[in-house]
Design a protein around this motif. Structure first.
Motif, mmCIF file in Angstrom:
data_model
loop_
_atom_site.group_PDB
_atom_site.id
_atom_site.type_symbol
_atom_site.label_atom_id
_atom_site.label_comp_id
_atom_site.label_asym_id
_atom_site.label_seq_id
_atom_site.Cartn_x
_atom_site.Cartn_y
_atom_site.Cartn_z
ATOM 1 N N HIS A 7 0.874 -1.197 0.078
ATOM 2 C CA HIS A 7 0.086 -0.214 -0.052
ATOM 3 C C HIS A 7 0.909 1.080 0.031
ATOM 4 O O HIS A 7 0.332 2.290 -0.340
ATOM 5 C CB HIS A 7 -0.954 -0.073 1.262
ATOM 6 N N ASP A 8 2.277 1.280 0.086
ATOM 7 C CA ASP A 8 3.173 2.329 0.251
ATOM 8 C C ASP A 8 3.653 2.568 -1.319
ATOM 9 O O ASP A 8 4.321 3.461 -1.253
ATOM 10 C CB ASP A 8 4.134 2.043 1.074
ATOM 11 N N LEU A 9 3.494 1.741 -2.031
ATOM 12 C CA LEU A 9 3.997 1.848 -3.447
ATOM 13 C C LEU A 9 3.172 3.194 -3.965
ATOM 14 O O LEU A 9 1.996 3.224 -3.656
ATOM 15 C CB LEU A 9 3.588 0.686 -4.373
ATOM 16 N N ARG A 14 0.804 0.634 -8.312
ATOM 17 C CA ARG A 14 -0.233 -0.273 -8.163
ATOM 18 C C ARG A 14 -1.389 -0.298 -9.330
ATOM 19 O O ARG A 14 -1.700 -1.805 -9.341
ATOM 20 C CB ARG A 14 -0.941 -0.046 -6.752
ATOM 21 N N ALA A 15 -1.295 0.481 -9.674
ATOM 22 C CA ALA A 15 -2.643 0.449 -10.873
ATOM 23 C C ALA A 15 -2.159 -0.422 -12.309
ATOM 24 O O ALA A 15 -2.865 -0.991 -12.514
ATOM 25 C CB ALA A 15 -2.931 2.024 -11.343
ATOM 26 N N PRO A 23 -8.162 -6.154 -9.249
ATOM 27 C CA PRO A 23 -7.886 -5.542 -8.106
ATOM 28 C C PRO A 23 -7.164 -6.411 -6.818
ATOM 29 O O PRO A 23 -7.648 -7.664 -6.810
ATOM 30 C CB PRO A 23 -9.356 -5.097 -7.294
ATOM 31 N N VAL A 24 -6.253 -5.699 -6.087
ATOM 32 C CA VAL A 24 -5.723 -6.408 -5.126
ATOM 33 C C VAL A 24 -6.626 -6.358 -3.953
ATOM 34 O O VAL A 24 -6.596 -5.334 -3.614
ATOM 35 C CB VAL A 24 -4.250 -6.016 -4.873
ATOM 36 N N GLU A 25 -6.857 -7.554 -3.513
ATOM 37 C CA GLU A 25 -7.947 -7.602 -2.246
ATOM 38 C C GLU A 25 -7.056 -7.605 -1.016
ATOM 39 O O GLU A 25 -7.720 -6.828 -0.012
ATOM 40 C CB GLU A 25 -8.781 -8.858 -2.375
ATOM 41 N N THR A 41 3.184 -11.092 -1.147
ATOM 42 C CA THR A 41 2.009 -12.239 -1.945
ATOM 43 C C THR A 41 0.836 -11.077 -2.043
ATOM 44 O O THR A 41 0.310 -10.565 -0.946
ATOM 45 C CB THR A 41 1.664 -13.474 -1.165
ATOM 46 N N VAL A 42 0.379 -10.858 -3.363
ATOM 47 C CA VAL A 42 -0.940 -10.279 -3.508
ATOM 48 C C VAL A 42 -2.167 -11.224 -3.758
ATOM 49 O O VAL A 42 -1.961 -12.358 -4.499
ATOM 50 C CB VAL A 42 -0.874 -9.129 -4.719
#
Length: 167
Positions: A7-9, A14-15, A23-25, A41-42
């Motif tokens: 989440h800090d990228l 991320r998009a 979408p990464v859940e 791991t996403v």
């Protein structure tokens, strides 16, 4: 190495990944390892992927490109699923493999499969492109201070491997 959380990228990074994965859940940072600035791991609707990478300007970014290139030919390795170069980051997505570190204690049931794996890997002919930079040079930046000089000597032998067609 300081590890960054998913989440800090940057949003652009991320998009770009989510255009490939959906979408990464959820994202779980890898608890072990010292190399990757990002290792996680996403989880997406279609499954999981292992993601690793670093900033584009990182002096070790070549290692990620090289690893992905070699992994495409390596037997027994997780497949490279995608590459993202966006938002100042270089990321690779790999097939997720559920596993654990092998137990290396004497008599462990993990030893025989490990020996088989290492044997298969050692018998694999690697492309000559991987030999342009001798092993002692490629890994010199990763060796700790005070490594015996013989391990870094410029006259260390290099292995010659036959050409393959996997490139």
């Amino acid at each position: 190495m300081d590890r960054i959380e998913w989440h800090d990228l940057p949003a652009a990074t991320r998009a770009a990944v989510e255009r490939l994965t959906g979408p990464v859940e959820m994202a779980e940072t890898a608890p072990h390892g010292v190399m990757s600035r990002l290792a996680c791991t996403v989880h997406t609707r279609v499954g999981r992927a292992f993601v690793k990478g670093t900033r584009q300007e990182d002096s070790q970014a070549w290692v990620y490109r090289h690893e992905a290139q070699v992994t495409r030919c390596a037997p027994l390795a997780p497949r490279v699923l995608w590459e993202v170069d966006a938002g100042g980051w270089l990321l690779y997505g790999y097939e997720y493999v559920d596993g654990r570190h092998p137990d290396l204690t004497p008599g462990s049931a993990d030893l025989a499969p490990l020996v088989r794996t290492l044997t298969v890997m050692s018998e694999t002919p690697w492309p000559e492109a991987n030999l342009k930079k001798p092993l002692h040079t490629r890994w010199a930046d990763f060796l700790p201070e005070g490594v015996p000089p013989g391990l870094q000597a410029e006259d260390s032998p290099t292995r010659t491997c036959p050409r393959t067609t996997c490139w």
